[in-house]
Design a protein around this motif. Sequence first.
Motif, PDB file in Angstrom:
ATOM      1  N   VAL A  46      -1.139 -14.132   2.647  1.00 24.73           N
ATOM      2  CA  VAL A  46      -0.798 -12.825   2.092  1.00 24.73           C
ATOM      3  C   VAL A  46      -0.183 -11.976   3.189  1.00 24.73           C
ATOM      4  O   VAL A  46      -0.728 -11.889   4.296  1.00 24.73           O
ATOM      5  CB  VAL A  46      -2.033 -12.113   1.511  1.00 24.73           C
ATOM      6  CG1 VAL A  46      -1.637 -10.780   0.891  1.00 24.73           C
ATOM      7  CG2 VAL A  46      -2.727 -12.995   0.483  1.00 24.73           C
ATOM      8  N   VAL A  47       0.949 -11.352   2.877  1.00 19.11           N
ATOM      9  CA  VAL A  47       1.602 -10.429   3.797  1.00 19.11           C
ATOM     10  C   VAL A  47       1.442  -9.015   3.247  1.00 19.11           C
ATOM     11  O   VAL A  47       1.676  -8.777   2.066  1.00 19.11           O
ATOM     12  CB  VAL A  47       3.095 -10.770   3.989  1.00 19.11           C
ATOM     13  CG1 VAL A  47       3.733  -9.810   4.987  1.00 19.11           C
ATOM     14  CG2 VAL A  47       3.263 -12.209   4.448  1.00 19.11           C
ATOM     15  N   TYR A  48       1.033  -8.100   4.113  1.00 20.90           N
ATOM     16  CA  TYR A  48       0.737  -6.732   3.696  1.00 20.90           C
ATOM     17  C   TYR A  48       1.825  -5.775   4.159  1.00 20.90           C
ATOM     18  O   TYR A  48       2.324  -5.873   5.289  1.00 20.90           O
ATOM     19  CB  TYR A  48      -0.622  -6.305   4.260  1.00 20.90           C
ATOM     20  CG  TYR A  48      -1.773  -7.155   3.771  1.00 20.90           C
ATOM     21  CD1 TYR A  48      -2.511  -6.780   2.656  1.00 20.90           C
ATOM     22  CD2 TYR A  48      -2.114  -8.333   4.424  1.00 20.90           C
ATOM     23  CE1 TYR A  48      -3.564  -7.560   2.199  1.00 20.90           C
ATOM     24  CE2 TYR A  48      -3.163  -9.121   3.978  1.00 20.90           C
ATOM     25  CZ  TYR A  48      -3.886  -8.726   2.868  1.00 20.90           C
ATOM     26  OH  TYR A  48      -4.923  -9.513   2.420  1.00 20.90           O
ATOM     27  N   TRP A  49       2.155  -4.823   3.271  1.00 21.95           N
ATOM     28  CA  TRP A  49       3.220  -3.872   3.544  1.00 21.95           C
ATOM     29  C   TRP A  49       2.750  -2.462   3.191  1.00 21.95           C
ATOM     30  O   TRP A  49       1.841  -2.288   2.375  1.00 21.95           O
ATOM     31  CB  TRP A  49       4.470  -4.188   2.713  1.00 21.95           C
ATOM     32  CG  TRP A  49       4.949  -5.594   2.845  1.00 21.95           C
ATOM     33  CD1 TRP A  49       4.494  -6.691   2.160  1.00 21.95           C
ATOM     34  CD2 TRP A  49       5.966  -6.078   3.725  1.00 21.95           C
ATOM     35  NE1 TRP A  49       5.160  -7.813   2.558  1.00 21.95           N
ATOM     36  CE2 TRP A  49       6.078  -7.467   3.521  1.00 21.95           C
ATOM     37  CE3 TRP A  49       6.808  -5.478   4.667  1.00 21.95           C
ATOM     38  CZ2 TRP A  49       6.993  -8.263   4.211  1.00 21.95           C
ATOM     39  CZ3 TRP A  49       7.715  -6.263   5.355  1.00 21.95           C
ATOM     40  CH2 TRP A  49       7.796  -7.630   5.133  1.00 21.95           C
ATOM     41  N   ALA A  50       3.391  -1.470   3.796  1.00 23.44           N
ATOM     42  CA  ALA A  50       3.174  -0.075   3.426  1.00 23.44           C
ATOM     43  C   ALA A  50       4.507   0.515   2.999  1.00 23.44           C
ATOM     44  O   ALA A  50       5.573   0.086   3.466  1.00 23.44           O
ATOM     45  CB  ALA A  50       2.606   0.716   4.605  1.00 23.44           C
ATOM     46  N   ILE A  51       4.458   1.492   2.100  1.00 23.86           N
ATOM     47  CA  ILE A  51       5.674   2.144   1.638  1.00 23.86           C
ATOM     48  C   ILE A  51       5.401   3.631   1.416  1.00 23.86           C
ATOM     49  O   ILE A  51       4.336   4.004   0.912  1.00 23.86           O
ATOM     50  CB  ILE A  51       6.210   1.487   0.341  1.00 23.86           C
ATOM     51  CG1 ILE A  51       7.570   2.076  -0.028  1.00 23.86           C
ATOM     52  CG2 ILE A  51       5.211   1.633  -0.799  1.00 23.86           C
ATOM     53  CD1 ILE A  51       8.252   1.327  -1.156  1.00 23.86           C
ATOM     54  N   ASP A  52       6.334   4.470   1.833  1.00 23.15           N
ATOM     55  CA  ASP A  52       6.215   5.909   1.638  1.00 23.15           C
ATOM     56  C   ASP A  52       6.945   6.294   0.355  1.00 23.15           C
ATOM     57  O   ASP A  52       8.160   6.124   0.251  1.00 23.15           O
ATOM     58  CB  ASP A  52       6.829   6.649   2.835  1.00 23.15           C
ATOM     59  CG  ASP A  52       6.540   8.141   2.813  1.00 23.15           C
ATOM     60  OD1 ASP A  52       6.042   8.634   1.783  1.00 23.15           O
ATOM     61  OD2 ASP A  52       6.810   8.804   3.832  1.00 23.15           O
ATOM     62  N   VAL A  53       6.199   6.794  -0.621  1.00 24.02           N
ATOM     63  CA  VAL A  53       6.794   7.174  -1.910  1.00 24.02           C
ATOM     64  C   VAL A  53       6.804   8.689  -2.084  1.00 24.02           C
ATOM     65  O   VAL A  53       6.868   9.198  -3.207  1.00 24.02           O
ATOM     66  CB  VAL A  53       6.042   6.499  -3.084  1.00 24.02           C
ATOM     67  CG1 VAL A  53       6.161   4.992  -2.994  1.00 24.02           C
ATOM     68  CG2 VAL A  53       4.571   6.923  -3.093  1.00 24.02           C
TER      69      VAL A  53
ATOM     70  N   LEU B 207       0.849  -1.193   0.000  1.00 23.14           N
ATOM     71  CA  LEU B 207       0.000   0.000   0.000  1.00 23.14           C
ATOM     72  C   LEU B 207       0.887   1.246   0.000  1.00 23.14           C
ATOM     73  O   LEU B 207       1.511   1.565   1.007  1.00 23.14           O
ATOM     74  CB  LEU B 207      -0.915   0.017   1.228  1.00 23.14           C
ATOM     75  CG  LEU B 207      -1.876   1.208   1.344  1.00 23.14           C
ATOM     76  CD1 LEU B 207      -2.837   1.228   0.152  1.00 23.14           C
ATOM     77  CD2 LEU B 207      -2.648   1.165   2.657  1.00 23.14           C
ATOM     78  N   PRO B 208       0.967   1.959  -1.134  1.00 26.96           N
ATOM     79  CA  PRO B 208       1.791   3.166  -1.195  1.00 26.96           C
ATOM     80  C   PRO B 208       1.120   4.347  -0.475  1.00 26.96           C
ATOM     81  O   PRO B 208      -0.104   4.480  -0.480  1.00 26.96           O
ATOM     82  CB  PRO B 208       1.910   3.448  -2.697  1.00 26.96           C
ATOM     83  CG  PRO B 208       1.448   2.185  -3.377  1.00 26.96           C
ATOM     84  CD  PRO B 208       0.448   1.581  -2.450  1.00 26.96           C
ATOM     85  N   PHE B 209       1.949   5.190   0.143  1.00 29.11           N
ATOM     86  CA  PHE B 209       1.497   6.425   0.781  1.00 29.11           C
ATOM     87  C   PHE B 209       2.309   7.590   0.226  1.00 29.11           C
ATOM     88  O   PHE B 209       3.492   7.446  -0.104  1.00 29.11           O
ATOM     89  CB  PHE B 209       1.719   6.377   2.299  1.00 29.11           C
ATOM     90  CG  PHE B 209       0.623   5.692   3.068  1.00 29.11           C
ATOM     91  CD1 PHE B 209      -0.269   6.419   3.831  1.00 29.11           C
ATOM     92  CD2 PHE B 209       0.512   4.307   3.041  1.00 29.11           C
ATOM     93  CE1 PHE B 209      -1.271   5.791   4.549  1.00 29.11           C
ATOM     94  CE2 PHE B 209      -0.485   3.667   3.761  1.00 29.11           C
ATOM     95  CZ  PHE B 209      -1.383   4.416   4.519  1.00 29.11           C
ATOM     96  N   ARG B 210       1.674   8.741   0.155  1.00 27.75           N
ATOM     97  CA  ARG B 210       2.369   9.971  -0.212  1.00 27.75           C
ATOM     98  C   ARG B 210       1.952  11.078   0.755  1.00 27.75           C
ATOM     99  O   ARG B 210       0.787  11.438   0.827  1.00 27.75           O
ATOM    100  CB  ARG B 210       2.042  10.399  -1.645  1.00 27.75           C
ATOM    101  CG  ARG B 210       2.800  11.657  -2.071  1.00 27.75           C
ATOM    102  CD  ARG B 210       2.278  12.213  -3.376  1.00 27.75           C
ATOM    103  NE  ARG B 210       3.050  13.363  -3.800  1.00 27.75           N
ATOM    104  CZ  ARG B 210       2.685  14.193  -4.787  1.00 27.75           C
ATOM    105  NH1 ARG B 210       1.564  13.958  -5.447  1.00 27.75           N
ATOM    106  NH2 ARG B 210       3.431  15.228  -5.109  1.00 27.75           N
ATOM    107  N   LYS B 211       2.919  11.554   1.535  1.00 29.76           N
ATOM    108  CA  LYS B 211       2.663  12.614   2.521  1.00 29.76           C
ATOM    109  C   LYS B 211       1.497  12.256   3.438  1.00 29.76           C
ATOM    110  O   LYS B 211       0.613  13.089   3.721  1.00 29.76           O
ATOM    111  CB  LYS B 211       2.411  13.949   1.813  1.00 29.76           C
ATOM    112  CG  LYS B 211       3.597  14.444   0.996  1.00 29.76           C
ATOM    113  CD  LYS B 211       3.299  15.760   0.309  1.00 29.76           C
ATOM    114  CE  LYS B 211       4.516  16.227  -0.490  1.00 29.76           C
ATOM    115  NZ  LYS B 211       4.265  17.520  -1.190  1.00 29.76           N
TER     116      LYS B 211
END
Length: 471
Positions: A183-190, A122-126
């Motif tokens: 399923v393994v869930y991840w977050a990432i700050d882009v 799951l990508p995040f921005r600000k």
Amino acid sequence: RETAAAFDAEHVTTRVTQEPLHHHHHVAVAVAVIIHDSSLFFYELLSPKAAPFFFTEKSLSYFRTKTAMPISLQSHAFAGNPLKSKTPKPTHPLSPALALETLKTQLVDNSHQSSSLNFKVLPFRKGRPLASSTSTDADLGPKWHLGWISLADCTGLFSASGVEFTGDSLLYLGSSSEQDVDVVYWAIDVSGENSLFSEFDSEQVCFIELRTLMVATDWADEQAMVDLAVAGHAKALLEWHNISRFCGYCGEKTVPTESGRRKQCSNELCRRKVYPRVDPVVIMLVVDRENDRALLGRQSRFVPRMWSCLAGFIEPGESLEEAVRRETWEETAIEVGEVMYHSSQPWPVGPSSMPCQLMVGFFAFAKSLEIKVDKAELEDAQWHSREDVRKALMFAEYEKAQRTAAAKVDQMCKGQSSSSDFNVESGELAPMFFPGPFAIAHRLITSWVNQASTFDALQFKQQPNSYQSNL
């Protein structure tokens, strides 16, 4: 006797059944009215004088606890995250460390498919999660969804933008089983990867403020509430990483450990561990002695006519009950006696300097009535009758506000411009309204309005100077 047997007989005394009924005819016969809303059993005595014949002290305490519970069957917004229900042991393949090791192996081998393990990112921005929207039945309106992408798509996006993707920037959120596949869930700050955003724009997805998604969430939709809880947890972790880049002891940089769930000082002479930050806040609905009026406050940042519960941060060295009494006194000069716990709610949509507040909700009984507002804390504070509060709850169109926000999200995901306003009401304006159902303040207020509260008032009058807590 039949009622007692059906509803927790151990808490009900049989004294009234052991004496002839005519001995008590002058007091009026006590009738137990059962109001059942799955999580709520409330026994209302039609005559307070008959209470000693029906209920023991243990019974009163038991039912007072029951009446303090939320009426809605749904959990609070941002609570009920199924990915956080349990963390696998370190030796389990789904544990943070081993899952990240498997993910990196897939990246090196350029093989993003596994017969037993899958990854979603799951990508995040600000601080904004990636979201999409789908149109449904016209009566239901559009619904938003989290913009999960596969590991292969994530790698492809980074590669197309000329950015190396190693997996070190991923944060572990948890795991679940979908169609017999783990399923393994991840977050990432882009936020720092501007070249990625054009790729997302072409997919009719958009980075949406979490507060906007919160208002747009249909609180009767279980999956939507789950998505909101997952997004809230991910945002809190990412914001915590942003404000904990340096060690508070020696000033050196910190590095992620345990797949982003912890951080550690990079200084070999220090190596301090840093844990995710949670800021506890007490939020309380203060009621008068008769339990007929509630104390509500207004902050200067509130929109016109909006009122809410009093709230404040817990200070070091004080209990939750002490914080309730102190904050109420500081803001309104109202002295509080008894404090009753209601529920709690994670709140990851506060200021970025506080990644996740924990709102701990209480009912509190006032021992005084004269209000002296501290203007540095509040713009105003007033006593409001139960009937006035009930009318305001009936007048406000929270469902319309939710649909308006959902339509805005849908337009944003499709690249269309939209208004930033959320109208809670239409037509004639009510004298006041309250935060929506996504806030614990709403739950506190509606719980109080919808309970007849004979037990609370009776108990409080019997112990006017009590500092007893049911926490």
